[in-house]
Design an enzyme around this catalytic site. Structure first.
Site, mmCIF file in Angstrom:
data_model
loop_
_atom_site.group_PDB
_atom_site.id
_atom_site.type_symbol
_atom_site.label_atom_id
_atom_site.label_comp_id
_atom_site.label_asym_id
_atom_site.label_seq_id
_atom_site.Cartn_x
_atom_site.Cartn_y
_atom_site.Cartn_z
ATOM 1 N N ARG A 1 3.056 2.997 -8.824
ATOM 2 C CA ARG A 1 3.432 4.726 -8.626
ATOM 3 C C ARG A 1 4.092 5.228 -9.376
ATOM 4 O O ARG A 1 4.239 6.591 -9.351
ATOM 5 C CB ARG A 1 3.793 5.065 -7.036
ATOM 6 C CG ARG A 1 2.760 4.362 -5.934
ATOM 7 C CD ARG A 1 3.130 4.623 -4.803
ATOM 8 N NE ARG A 1 1.940 4.281 -3.317
ATOM 9 C CZ ARG A 1 1.977 2.727 -4.258
ATOM 10 N NH1 ARG A 1 3.201 1.753 -3.919
ATOM 11 N NH2 ARG A 1 1.353 1.878 -3.093
ATOM 12 N N THR A 13 4.599 -2.244 -5.948
ATOM 13 C CA THR A 13 3.957 -0.526 -6.192
ATOM 14 C C THR A 13 4.510 -0.009 -6.707
ATOM 15 O O THR A 13 3.787 1.530 -7.337
ATOM 16 C CB THR A 13 2.674 -0.907 -5.634
ATOM 17 O OG1 THR A 13 3.038 -0.475 -4.781
ATOM 18 C CG2 THR A 13 1.854 -1.851 -5.952
ATOM 19 N N GLY A 25 3.782 -6.983 0.822
ATOM 20 C CA GLY A 25 3.942 -8.253 0.736
ATOM 21 C C GLY A 25 3.782 -7.828 2.443
ATOM 22 O O GLY A 25 3.937 -8.874 3.222
ATOM 23 N N GLY A 26 3.721 -7.002 3.084
ATOM 24 C CA GLY A 26 3.380 -7.486 4.822
ATOM 25 C C GLY A 26 1.851 -7.472 5.183
ATOM 26 O O GLY A 26 2.027 -7.901 6.239
ATOM 27 N N GLU A 27 0.711 -7.455 4.842
ATOM 28 C CA GLU A 27 0.123 -8.474 4.792
ATOM 29 C C GLU A 27 -0.461 -9.845 4.336
ATOM 30 O O GLU A 27 -0.969 -10.939 4.571
ATOM 31 C CB GLU A 27 -1.282 -7.889 4.017
ATOM 32 C CG GLU A 27 -1.984 -6.755 4.922
ATOM 33 C CD GLU A 27 -0.582 -5.341 4.578
ATOM 34 O OE1 GLU A 27 -0.074 -5.287 3.715
ATOM 35 O OE2 GLU A 27 -0.660 -5.046 5.472
ATOM 36 N N TRP A 31 7.494 0.022 -0.370
ATOM 37 C CA TRP A 31 7.216 0.307 -0.912
ATOM 38 C C TRP A 31 6.499 1.755 -1.297
ATOM 39 O O TRP A 31 6.067 1.674 -1.896
ATOM 40 C CB TRP A 31 5.473 -0.173 -0.663
ATOM 41 C CG TRP A 31 4.673 0.090 0.553
ATOM 42 C CD1 TRP A 31 4.485 -1.018 1.034
ATOM 43 C CD2 TRP A 31 3.648 0.415 0.503
ATOM 44 N NE1 TRP A 31 3.850 -0.630 2.493
ATOM 45 C CE2 TRP A 31 3.437 0.139 1.842
ATOM 46 C CE3 TRP A 31 3.011 0.947 -0.134
ATOM 47 C CZ2 TRP A 31 1.761 0.849 2.300
ATOM 48 C CZ3 TRP A 31 2.193 2.243 0.264
ATOM 49 C CH2 TRP A 31 1.433 1.704 1.901
ATOM 50 N N ASN A 91 4.833 -2.123 8.050
ATOM 51 C CA ASN A 91 3.493 -3.265 9.029
ATOM 52 C C ASN A 91 4.774 -4.276 9.560
ATOM 53 O O ASN A 91 4.751 -5.524 8.234
ATOM 54 C CB ASN A 91 2.524 -3.106 9.159
ATOM 55 C CG ASN A 91 2.238 -3.407 8.068
ATOM 56 O OD1 ASN A 91 2.343 -3.243 7.160
ATOM 57 N ND2 ASN A 91 1.658 -5.287 8.099
ATOM 58 N N ASP A 150 -1.290 -1.438 12.505
ATOM 59 C CA ASP A 150 -1.047 -1.310 11.109
ATOM 60 C C ASP A 150 -0.892 0.436 10.807
ATOM 61 O O ASP A 150 -0.784 0.647 10.003
ATOM 62 C CB ASP A 150 -2.096 -2.156 10.263
ATOM 63 C CG ASP A 150 -1.305 -1.716 9.014
ATOM 64 O OD1 ASP A 150 0.176 -2.287 8.383
ATOM 65 O OD2 ASP A 150 -2.630 -1.529 7.943
ATOM 66 N N ASP A 180 1.560 2.012 10.700
ATOM 67 C CA ASP A 180 2.337 2.003 10.278
ATOM 68 C C ASP A 180 3.977 2.912 9.373
ATOM 69 O O ASP A 180 2.583 3.554 9.467
ATOM 70 C CB ASP A 180 3.338 0.306 9.589
ATOM 71 C CG ASP A 180 2.270 0.382 8.474
ATOM 72 O OD1 ASP A 180 1.151 1.133 7.870
ATOM 73 O OD2 ASP A 180 2.737 0.127 7.692
#
Lengths: 570, 195
Positions: free
Chosen positions: A150, A194, A210-212, A280, A298, A341, A343
């Site tokens: 970004r 990102t 990295g929330g996933e 992020w 999340n 999710d 969030d």
């Protein structure tokens, strides 16, 4: 080469042909190229960054200024003349993938990034490439939702970049050469970067994705000169249980089985180490109080709450820290124990708002995936009000099931990561929204060592139509002032200007300007690829430009491209 | 996992390889020697000798590394691959992964899916967002594999194994496959293999 150079070269060529018999030996020389690989850019001072909100020449921070208002003070391009806006130049990057960059402009030099963490320095007047940093990516990257980047931020003569393989890098602003590099976290454990760093008072602030993947989220501060780690704030505290909240920020019951959660807590303890909570998007900085405000994403796994008892603090929350120490100041959790999710990802914005008693106070606002804009008291993070829903809401909060349970909004929102814009003079916040009807599924599986850990799936319903909208909300009343419906879900960002305009793009390639008071469309352009990046604006040579990336979007699968397009009048 | 008719061949190859590893220490082997064994199944020209075996040539390095790591850890089960991976150190895995990732992706000559099958696969992708991780044109990146042009039978088996959790080293994939009807998975395998 800009369009005038092309025309000029063509005319010279024709003249040369006509005159050829008489002056056969004459050579036509093109202008020498500017010093390749060098950007003539002055060091950016902290004072410049502090007053970026009043700077109608440069675009110095990802969201315009430390308050992140995305309100640009130049007004050369206005409601009357925006119909004459046209392409000034197009720069084609080497990477045809999702573009989410916010172009940064410093004294006529533009810095843009692409997917896979490339950085380009461009001449902001012509689009000519000055240098290109091609990051040598490590073999291990772990990320969902696209190899996005970004943007960068500049302080002094350094350009700061965070990469997909979770490194923080300072580049020489003139040459693009690496000055220092440091590892932020281990990509094999699910960490990636990102976001653009936020640089403030010799500190580089960075969160993590990295929330996933079952990470433990953080915001870290590094020394801007050396890259040395100064402090770390873990977004998930060792006691993440909270107050066993049964209702969301708007007072709706979330159907938690508190007793089952308490039983699980007694069995497996606090789940803080793998609980997610990525950050992020950029924090906003309150220069008066030396505090930062950001939102936390999340909990992991996304949809299966059975393995993570408690409120899962500070996931799905607005959080404030002391800038110097990284110590906690306050938080507000929108959804405790989120299993949808839905969030908090769109960056926080600092504006003065009307408090509950009607008096104007320093506020902080956030646009949620839920489709509400939340308005807080900056002093203690408490909620003052929330807006009318900007998207349809149905069946909230039905719990995900093995067979799939339908609920609106879908898991992308509402407002996804897309930064909002504000116009304090009109007391308006501008947000772009998605409408994607989805079924929510739950599954149970143990922590998979840094692999994708969803705890189920959110699945768009193929038979139901998706759409989007651009919505202006009065943050002092919570009422929607105007709304423009779009044929596809909206993701990317928006910019408001003192010219009475807002600019935003769509996944179908349309980039348009709207009257910021009533939403009337005043101009549009077809970019040929999804315009899913936040626009910026700047002035060079007395001329105002609007610039935006048109590279499509991985997450919603919009048509990819690789163009940075700058527009101006005349 | 593998067809019985080929099992003896595989077993012989593996036995030979394991013996070879025992005779020559890994650190003394060149990358060509280390990967010689792989060619027995995955193909000396990059084309696997059996349709249920994955293509390694041109695959993402991060993905190959993670799979080797998971075979060694036992997170991914395979009677063939586990003994092979167990002899590898992390750097060996990274070297092997890089070696194969630099090779050209082989054309397996699989036909493009019909219009109807493609439409079903595209719809399934839109529902669960495969390209959110596997990226545009299903080329993969980092630890996420390329799917485009992969063997159809291998793709079908992996999706089915994720769905039944027989393949257990990516529960997120299992969740997504469980949310996708089996007929859609058949369409996806046909569509992806023909890209």
């Amino acid at each position: 080469m800009n369009r005038f150079s092309i025309v000029g070269a063509a005319l010279v060529g024709v003249a040369g042909l006509l005159a050829a018999p008489a002056i056969a030996q004459q050579e036509t020389k093109q202008e020498p190229k500017s010093a390749s690989g060098q950007a003539k850019v002055s060091p950016v001072t902290q004072q410049q960054l502090n007053s970026a909100d009043k700077n109608s020449t440069n675009f110095l921070l990802t969201n315009g200024n430390y308050a992140q208002t995305r309100f640009y003070p130049a007004k050369q391009i206005d409601r009357d003349n925006v119909k004459n806006l046209h392409v000034a130049w197009i720069f084609q990057t080497d990477v045809k993938e999702s573009l989410e960059t916010s172009p940064i402009v410093v004294d006529g030099v533009m810095f843009v990034t692409t997917s896979f963490s490339h950085v380009y320095a461009l001449d902001a007047k012509t689009g000519e490439q000055l240098w290109h940093y091609n990051h040598k990516m490590g073999p291990i990257t772990t990320y969902c939702c696209g190899p996005n980047n970004r943007g960068v931020q500049v302080l002094g003569d350094l350009v700061y970049l965070a990469t997909l393989d979770s490194k923080l890098i300072a580049l020489n602003a003139k040459s693009g050469e690496v000055v220092w590099k440091t590892d932020i976290a281990d990509p094999e454990q699910g960490y990636s970067e990102t976001m653009a760093p936020t640089v403030i008072k010799d500190k580089v602030l960075i969160g993590t994705n990295g929330g996933e993947y079952g990470i433990r989220g953080f915001v870290k501060a590094y020394d801007a000169k050396t890259g040395k780690l100064l402090w770390t704030f873990n977004t998930v505290p060792e006691n993440s249980v909270g107050v066993w909240a049964t209702k969301d920020a708007t007072g709706r019951d979330m159907h938690r089985n508190i007793q089952a959660e308490k039983d699980q807590l007694a069995k497996t303890g606090d789940p803080y180490q793998k609980l997610g909570g990525g950050v992020w998007q950029n924090p906003a900085v309150d220069l008066a109080t030396n505090r930062i405000y950001f939102v936390v994403g999340n909990p992991s796994p996304d949809l299966d709450g059975s393995v993570r008892p408690g409120d899962n603090l500070y996931t799905d929350s607005l959080v404030s820290l002391d800038l110097d120490t990284g110590k906690y100041v306050c938080h507000f959790q929108y959804i405790a124990h989120d299993v949808w999710d839905l969030d908090a990802v769109s960056p926080a914005v600092l504006v003065d708002v009307k408090g509950k008693d009607g008096k104007t106070i320093p506020g902080v606002i956030h646009a949620g995936k839920t489709g509400h804009i939340y308005v807080h008291d900056r002093k203690d993070c408490s909620l003052i009000r929330f807006s009318e829903a900007m998207v349809p809401q149905e069946n909230m909060w039905v719990l995900p099931t093995k067979e799939g349970a339908r609920m609106l909004p879908g898991a992308n929102g509402g407002v996804e990561w897309s930064p909002i814009a504000t116009d304090p003079g009109q007391e308006l916040a501008y947000a772009i929204n998605l409408h994607q009807p989805m079924n929510y599924f739950v599954e149970n599986s143990p922590y998979p060592n840094g692999k994708l850990w969803l705890g189920g799936a959110f699945k768009a319903i193929p038979t139901e139509k998706q759409s989007g909208n651009i919505t202006a909300v009065n943050y002092n009343t919570g009422k929607i002032k105007w709304q423009v419906k779009t044929p596809e879900p909206m993701i990317g960002g928006i910019l408001a200007t003192a010219g009475g305009l807002v600019f935003t793009g769509e996944g179908n390639g349309k980039f348009a300007a709207y009257n910021s008071s009533n939403g009337k469309e005043l101009w549009n352009f077809r970019a040929g690829a999804g315009v899913n990046a936040p626009p910026s604006s700047y002035m060079v040579g007395g001329k105002q430009y609007i610039v935006v990336g048109a590279g499509g979007n991985t997450q919603v699968d919009f048509h990819r491209g690789n163009n940075i397009i700058a527009f101006s009048l005349n | 996992m593998y067809r019985k008719s080929n099992f003896c061949i595989f077993a012989a190859v593996v036995l030979a390889a394991v013996l070879n590893v025992c005779v020559t220490p890994l650190y003394a082997q060149s990358i060509a020697e280390k990967t010689q064994l792989c060619a027995g199944c995955h193909g000396a020209d990059g084309k696997p000798i059996d349709k249920t075996i994955p293509t390694l040539w041109g695959q993402q390095a991060g993905y190959i590394y993670i799979q080797l790591r998971d075979f060694k850890r036992g997170d991914r089960k395979s009677d063939i691959m586990q003994p092979i991976a167990s002899s590898l150190e992390r750097q060996d895995m990274l070297d092997i992964a890089e070696y194969f990732s630099k090779k050209p992706w082989p054309d397996l000559g699989q036909p493009s899916a019909s219009k109807d099958v493609a439409a079903r696969a595209v719809s399934a992708n839109q529902s669960i967002g495969c390209t959110g991780c596997h990226l545009d044109h299903f080329q993969g990146d980092g630890t996420v594999p390329r799917l485009a042009g992969m063997g159809k039978d291998y793709l079908a088996k992996q999706m089915t194994d994720f769905r039944s959790r027989a393949r257990g080293n990516n529960p997120g994939m299992s969740d997504l496959m469980l949310a996708t009807p089996p007929d859609d998975l058949v369409a996806l395998a046909e569509y992806l293999s023909g890209l």
